[in-house]
Design a protein around this motif. Structure first.
Motif, PDB file in Angstrom:
ATOM      1  N   ILE A  40       0.257  -1.389   0.688  1.00  0.00           N
ATOM      2  CA  ILE A  40       0.196  -0.552  -0.182  1.00  0.00           C
ATOM      3  C   ILE A  40       0.657   1.203  -0.122  1.00  0.00           C
ATOM      4  O   ILE A  40       1.714   1.546   0.852  1.00  0.00           O
ATOM      5  CB  ILE A  40      -1.253  -0.281   1.479  1.00  0.00           C
ATOM      6  N   GLY A  41       0.634   2.643  -0.314  1.00  0.00           N
ATOM      7  CA  GLY A  41       1.308   3.095  -1.127  1.00  0.00           C
ATOM      8  C   GLY A  41       2.153   3.584  -1.853  1.00  0.00           C
ATOM      9  O   GLY A  41       3.009   4.361  -2.264  1.00  0.00           O
ATOM     10  N   LYS A  42       3.499   1.869  -2.522  1.00  0.00           N
ATOM     11  CA  LYS A  42       4.162   2.190  -2.950  1.00  0.00           C
ATOM     12  C   LYS A  42       3.962   2.335  -4.702  1.00  0.00           C
ATOM     13  O   LYS A  42       2.458   1.440  -5.339  1.00  0.00           O
ATOM     14  CB  LYS A  42       4.769   0.488  -2.865  1.00  0.00           C
ATOM     15  N   GLN A  43       4.874   2.579  -5.373  1.00  0.00           N
ATOM     16  CA  GLN A  43       4.997   3.089  -6.411  1.00  0.00           C
ATOM     17  C   GLN A  43       4.688   1.834  -7.122  1.00  0.00           C
ATOM     18  O   GLN A  43       5.429   0.742  -6.679  1.00  0.00           O
ATOM     19  CB  GLN A  43       6.024   3.829  -7.054  1.00  0.00           C
ATOM     20  N   LEU A  44       4.178   1.313  -8.526  1.00  0.00           N
ATOM     21  CA  LEU A  44       4.530   0.170  -9.226  1.00  0.00           C
ATOM     22  C   LEU A  44       5.752  -0.286  -9.191  1.00  0.00           C
ATOM     23  O   LEU A  44       6.223  -1.444  -8.887  1.00  0.00           O
ATOM     24  CB  LEU A  44       4.030  -0.001 -10.223  1.00  0.00           C
ATOM     25  N   GLU A  45       6.750   0.543 -10.024  1.00  0.00           N
ATOM     26  CA  GLU A  45       8.535  -0.262  -9.852  1.00  0.00           C
ATOM     27  C   GLU A  45       8.720  -0.870  -8.870  1.00  0.00           C
ATOM     28  O   GLU A  45       9.870  -1.351  -8.335  1.00  0.00           O
ATOM     29  CB  GLU A  45       8.929   1.137 -10.794  1.00  0.00           C
ATOM     30  N   ASP A  46       8.635  -0.688  -7.220  1.00  0.00           N
ATOM     31  CA  ASP A  46       8.853  -0.790  -5.936  1.00  0.00           C
ATOM     32  C   ASP A  46       8.600  -2.382  -5.329  1.00  0.00           C
ATOM     33  O   ASP A  46       9.413  -2.557  -4.589  1.00  0.00           O
ATOM     34  CB  ASP A  46       8.779   0.438  -4.823  1.00  0.00           C
ATOM     35  N   ILE A  47       7.073  -2.387  -6.501  1.00  0.00           N
ATOM     36  CA  ILE A  47       6.671  -3.445  -5.863  1.00  0.00           C
ATOM     37  C   ILE A  47       7.499  -5.115  -6.744  1.00  0.00           C
ATOM     38  O   ILE A  47       7.760  -4.727  -7.951  1.00  0.00           O
ATOM     39  CB  ILE A  47       5.593  -3.996  -6.290  1.00  0.00           C
ATOM     40  N   ASP A  48       7.811  -5.652  -5.166  1.00  0.00           N
ATOM     41  CA  ASP A  48       8.114  -7.007  -5.773  1.00  0.00           C
ATOM     42  C   ASP A  48       7.652  -8.179  -6.672  1.00  0.00           C
ATOM     43  O   ASP A  48       7.467  -8.891  -5.679  1.00  0.00           O
ATOM     44  CB  ASP A  48       9.565  -7.694  -4.649  1.00  0.00           C
ATOM     45  N   LEU A  49       7.667  -7.623  -7.626  1.00  0.00           N
ATOM     46  CA  LEU A  49       7.139  -9.172  -8.336  1.00  0.00           C
ATOM     47  C   LEU A  49       6.629 -10.450  -8.423  1.00  0.00           C
ATOM     48  O   LEU A  49       6.586 -11.292  -8.434  1.00  0.00           O
ATOM     49  CB  LEU A  49       5.720  -8.846  -9.884  1.00  0.00           C
ATOM     50  N   SER A  50       8.416  -9.750  -7.955  1.00  0.00           N
ATOM     51  CA  SER A  50       8.816 -11.627  -8.307  1.00  0.00           C
ATOM     52  C   SER A  50       8.707 -12.499  -7.601  1.00  0.00           C
ATOM     53  O   SER A  50       8.390 -14.152  -7.433  1.00  0.00           O
ATOM     54  CB  SER A  50      10.592 -11.541  -8.729  1.00  0.00           C
ATOM     55  N   THR A  51       8.066 -11.297  -5.772  1.00  0.00           N
ATOM     56  CA  THR A  51       7.718 -12.914  -5.132  1.00  0.00           C
ATOM     57  C   THR A  51       6.289 -13.210  -5.403  1.00  0.00           C
ATOM     58  O   THR A  51       5.606 -13.488  -3.919  1.00  0.00           O
ATOM     59  CB  THR A  51       7.849 -12.012  -3.882  1.00  0.00           C
ATOM     60  N   ALA A  52       5.381 -12.018  -6.044  1.00  0.00           N
ATOM     61  CA  ALA A  52       4.075 -12.244  -5.722  1.00  0.00           C
ATOM     62  C   ALA A  52       4.272 -14.060  -6.141  1.00  0.00           C
ATOM     63  O   ALA A  52       4.613 -15.223  -6.532  1.00  0.00           O
ATOM     64  CB  ALA A  52       3.322 -11.168  -6.522  1.00  0.00           C
ATOM     65  N   ASP A  53       2.896 -14.543  -5.288  1.00  0.00           N
ATOM     66  CA  ASP A  53       1.932 -15.809  -5.272  1.00  0.00           C
ATOM     67  C   ASP A  53       1.807 -16.554  -6.895  1.00  0.00           C
ATOM     68  O   ASP A  53       0.532 -15.136  -6.890  1.00  0.00           O
ATOM     69  CB  ASP A  53       1.172 -16.095  -4.380  1.00  0.00           C
ATOM     70  N   PRO A  54       2.158 -17.079  -7.766  1.00  0.00           N
ATOM     71  CA  PRO A  54       1.528 -16.868  -8.746  1.00  0.00           C
ATOM     72  C   PRO A  54       0.283 -17.476  -9.152  1.00  0.00           C
ATOM     73  O   PRO A  54      -0.771 -17.496 -10.068  1.00  0.00           O
ATOM     74  CB  PRO A  54       2.366 -18.541  -9.307  1.00  0.00           C
ATOM     75  N   LYS A  55      -0.904 -18.028  -8.015  1.00  0.00           N
ATOM     76  CA  LYS A  55      -2.296 -17.962  -7.397  1.00  0.00           C
ATOM     77  C   LYS A  55      -2.817 -16.662  -8.192  1.00  0.00           C
ATOM     78  O   LYS A  55      -4.056 -16.635  -8.812  1.00  0.00           O
ATOM     79  CB  LYS A  55      -2.498 -18.574  -6.479  1.00  0.00           C
TER      80      LYS A  55
END
Length: 446
Positions: free
Chosen positions: A318-333
């Motif tokens: 919450i509040g982060k810019q898109l480029e600051d979100i680590d999508l590599s750790t996101a749950d693939p589900k």
């Protein structure tokens, strides 16, 4: 309302918007590169309000520039015209008015969706509702194909002791919102249209779902179907793909994705406003059921933008810019949704013809006469202005034909007995998915 005029209409394509940002999303699966459109938008809240003293539903009516633009631009005399060649002032603003739930964007830093919903009720409808008194009905995925945003849907009841103003929206933003009261009979005709009728809502599919939920879930003769699910069914995606190396670029060929953003400037009611649009084509979809096996047929879809949309609302992001979100750790589900079969519809063509084509591509051949028109709504009230036509068909009567394979789509059959549990699960898909589940339980189960 009929004498209202819209004047000084103009459109520009070169602008920066806080409401939308078109990006090309690239990602890899098994080291193979893929690309898709991602349109970064804000999440939203919507609230179904019931006035206890007069026993009516409280909705809002407001002018939506995207719907006005899409409707006028797609009239026969304007097809193919550049926007600066269309005589916009010749058309009544009435075509752009909606009937929708009280709603608002999640654009206030530090406030929870529940708190924002409470503020929207006060601002648009003039009633003070404590955030803790809002019943959270569900959370949808909206714009699954390009933004993957979340919408939080609530329910509350009001009476005149809670009234603090006449409402009307934020006049500083040029909002002109009026309240609309629907009787139970009027609302029921939307939630449960007769055998030879269909629901026609000049508003988003959330209206269809919310009213259906009220009559279905809160109706004491039916409530047990949802309140006490007979099974512990919980949908988990099958055959998941893992995305790596997710990147975004604002330098992309917009024509590749039919992304055509425009900023509209217009004057109405003496107020000059601007509104940011990204028009989309209208669609047709179908609630599919196998009545011989008592199963609802849904499509599991791989939606990369949904992974991003769900990631953006996680507490740690919450509040982060898109480029600051680590999508590599996101749950693939999180990249998967359950949806209805859908197809684009050219303006002024027969939606039934195109829904039949879409169902046939799944391997089920039915005559057009077997598709029952169930509802019509406007998913893109804010920016895209598109209309959706919703049908029902029983595929147990279909001739099996050759299926058009799509590696990102997988058929999922859910027994009617498991639907109450699925109805309670959040972030399964768009509101039309929940509407289809409710339709099956409310009108097909018996």
């Amino acid at each position: 309302m009929g004498s209202e005029k819209i004047t000084d209409v103009s459109y520009i394509s070169d602008f920066e918007s806080k409401y939308q940002k078109g990006l090309e999303m690239s990602y890899a699966i098994d080291e193979k590169q893929h690309h898709c459109e991602f349109n970064m938008k804000m999440g939203s809240v919507a609230i179904l309000i019931f006035h206890k003293e007069i026993e009516q539903f409280l909705l809002v009516r407001q002018f939506r520039p995207a719907i006005f633009t899409a409707t006028v631009a797609n009239l026969p005399e304007n097809i193919g015209k550049e926007f600066d060649k269309i005589e916009w002032s010749n058309y009544s603003p009435e075509v752009g008015y909606t009937m929708e739930l009280c709603a608002g964007l999640i654009d206030k830093e530090g406030l929870t969706p529940r708190q924002i919903a409470s503020e929207e009720i006060a601002e648009e409808c003039g009633y003070r509702v404590d955030p803790d008194n809002l019943i959270h009905i569900n959370t949808f995925i909206v714009g699954a194909h390009q933004s993957g945003n979340c919408q939080y849907v609530y329910y509350t009841e009001v009476d005149e002791s809670m009234k603090i103003s006449e409402g009307g929206g934020n006049v500083h933003d040029g909002e002109v919102i009026t309240k609309v009261f629907l009787s139970k009979d009027e609302a029921c005709s939307i939630a449960r249209p007769g055998p030879e009728e269909h629901a026609d809502v000049k508003g988003p599919p959330g209206v269809l779902f919310a009213l259906q939920w009220w009559f279905f879930v809160l109706d004491p003769t039916k409530k047990g179907l949802i309140a006490n699910p007979p099974t512990g069914y919980y949908w988990q995606p099958n055959n998941m793909k893992v995305m790596t190396d997710v990147k975004f670029s604002s330098d992309f060929d917009k024509k590749k994705y039919c992304y055509n953003p425009k900023r509209m400037k217009f004057t109405m009611n003496g107020i000059t406003r601007t509104w940011d649009l990204a028009l989309c084509p209208s669609t047709t979809s179908c609630i599919l059921a196998d009545m011989a096996k008592n199963q609802l047929v849904l499509l599991q879809k791989f939606r990369p933008p949904v992974l991003v949309g769900k990631s953006r609302v996680l507490k740690e992001n919450i509040g982060k810019q898109l480029e600051d979100i680590d999508l590599s750790t996101a749950d693939p589900k999180m990249a998967y949704t359950l949806e209805l079969v859908v197809n684009r519809v050219p303006e002024y063509d027969d939606p039934r013809k195109f829904v039949r084509i879409a169902v046939k591509q799944l391997g089920y051949d039915l005559p057009e006469s077997d598709f029952k028109f169930q509802a019509k709504c406007v998913p893109g009230i804010g920016q895209s202005g598109d209309t959706q036509f919703i049908y029902f068909a029983d595929i147990s009567k279909a001739r099996i034909c050759e299926k058009e394979e799509d590696e990102d789509i997988e058929e999922l059959r859910v027994s009617f007995a498991d639907l109450p549990a699925l109805y309670r699960q959040h972030l399964v898909g768009p509101p039309t998915t929940y509407y289809a589940i409710g339709y099956a339980l409310d009108q097909l189960l018996h």
